[in-house]
Write an enzyme that holds these catalytic residues in place. Structure first.
Site, PDB file in Angstrom:
ATOM      1  N   THR A 107       0.852  -1.177   0.000  1.00 38.37           N
ATOM      2  CA  THR A 107       0.000   0.000   0.000  1.00 38.37           C
ATOM      3  C   THR A 107       0.896   1.237   0.000  1.00 38.37           C
ATOM      4  OG1 THR A 107      -0.190  -0.144   2.406  1.00 38.37           O
ATOM      5  CG2 THR A 107      -1.978  -1.110   1.118  1.00 38.37           C
ATOM      6  N   LEU A 143       7.628   2.699   5.944  1.00 40.01           N
ATOM      7  CA  LEU A 143       8.614   1.682   6.301  1.00 40.01           C
ATOM      8  C   LEU A 143       9.980   2.003   5.697  1.00 40.01           C
ATOM      9  CD1 LEU A 143       5.927   0.109   7.109  1.00 40.01           C
ATOM     10  CD2 LEU A 143       7.336  -1.929   6.807  1.00 40.01           C
ATOM     11  N   VAL A 173       1.093   4.583   1.277  1.00 41.09           N
ATOM     12  CA  VAL A 173       1.598   5.335   2.427  1.00 41.09           C
ATOM     13  C   VAL A 173       2.497   4.449   3.289  1.00 41.09           C
ATOM     14  CG1 VAL A 173       0.993   6.667   4.489  1.00 41.09           C
ATOM     15  CG2 VAL A 173      -0.402   6.878   2.427  1.00 41.09           C
ATOM     16  N   CYS A 174       2.098   3.204   3.480  1.00 40.13           N
ATOM     17  CA  CYS A 174       2.881   2.273   4.301  1.00 40.13           C
ATOM     18  C   CYS A 174       4.266   2.041   3.696  1.00 40.13           C
ATOM     19  CB  CYS A 174       2.155   0.938   4.430  1.00 40.13           C
ATOM     20  SG  CYS A 174       0.540   1.063   5.203  1.00 40.13           S
ATOM     21  N   THR A 175       4.320   1.938   2.380  1.00 37.10           N
ATOM     22  CA  THR A 175       5.609   1.719   1.713  1.00 37.10           C
ATOM     23  C   THR A 175       6.548   2.885   1.970  1.00 37.10           C
ATOM     24  OG1 THR A 175       4.552   0.356   0.015  1.00 37.10           O
ATOM     25  CG2 THR A 175       6.703   1.313  -0.538  1.00 37.10           C
TER      26      THR A 175
END
Length: 219
Positions: free
Chosen positions: A43, A50, A45-47
């Site tokens: 996804t 992290l 934003v998560c990428t």
């Protein structure tokens, strides 16, 4: 029963991660830790988040802080996703473990369930949550962001510095505080104690109440 929050003890869960099966306490040891969750693998934003956490790895390491992530996908999915994360943030390596939670058990016990977001099957997804955990395994701070908003990693580091400083000294940090700036002395510290604790001196701000509670010092 209220969810896990500031002052609560992190449960010693046994979890499956990209670094193998482990108990949270064994992983954390005597360190500080940041436990953070993400709505899903692959996804946008998560990428970015992290990748940014990986980019800040040195900052966390020099503060004695361990990172461990969580997403509701399985370990194989996490490992494939890490390739995308590292490609998007060149030069950064995801060296921290990511918990797999396809059954949604861990996220519930860590109070990381998004109240609104659901997957295509209607199952709950993790929120964009972050717990800062002290060496005593208590939650010192929690952030909760919606799925649409990525966190500011400079702010994560700033509040970590604040927490570590306030746990070492009887101080608090004022609004917009940054490392190197003055801190405020805790109201529980008398002026006599403050003189011993801060031999270099401190400033008491004169306020209309004349209560003398706003005292600044350098630590």
């Amino acid at each position: 029963m209220p969810g896990l929050t500031i002052g609560d003890t992190l449960p010693n869960l046994e979890v499956e991660t990209t670094h193998g099966r482990m108990k949270l306490y064994d992983f954390i040891g005597d360190s500080w830790a940041i436990v953070f969750s993400h709505p899903g693998d692959f996804t946008p934003v998560c990428t970015t988040e992290l990748g940014k956490l990986a980019a800040y790895a040195q900052e966390f390491e020099k503060r004695g802080v361990k990172l461990i992530g969580l997403s509701c996908d399985d370990v194989n999915s996490h490992k494939e996703w890490i390739k995308d994360i590292e490609a998007f943030t060149p030069g950064s390596k995801v060296n921290y473990p990511i918990i797999a939670d396809p059954e949604r058990h861990v996220m519930k016990q860590l109070n990381m369930v998004d109240p609104d977001e659901k997957d295509s099957d209607g199952r709950a997804l993790p929120s964009r949550a972050l717990h800062m955990v002290g060496p005593d395994k208590t939650i010192r701070l929690s952030f909760l962001y919606p799925a649409t908003t990525g966190r500011n990693m400079d702010e994560v580091v700033r509040v970590l510095d604040s927490l570590q400083k306030s746990s070492k000294h009887k101080v608090a940090t004022p609004a917009n505080w940054k490392p190197g700036e003055r801190v405020v002395i805790s109201p529980s510290v008398s002026d006599e104690e403050a003189k011993k604790m801060f031999p270099q001196g401190f400033e008491t701000v004169s306020l209309p109440s004349q209560k003398g509670y706003l005292r600044f010092a350098h630590v």
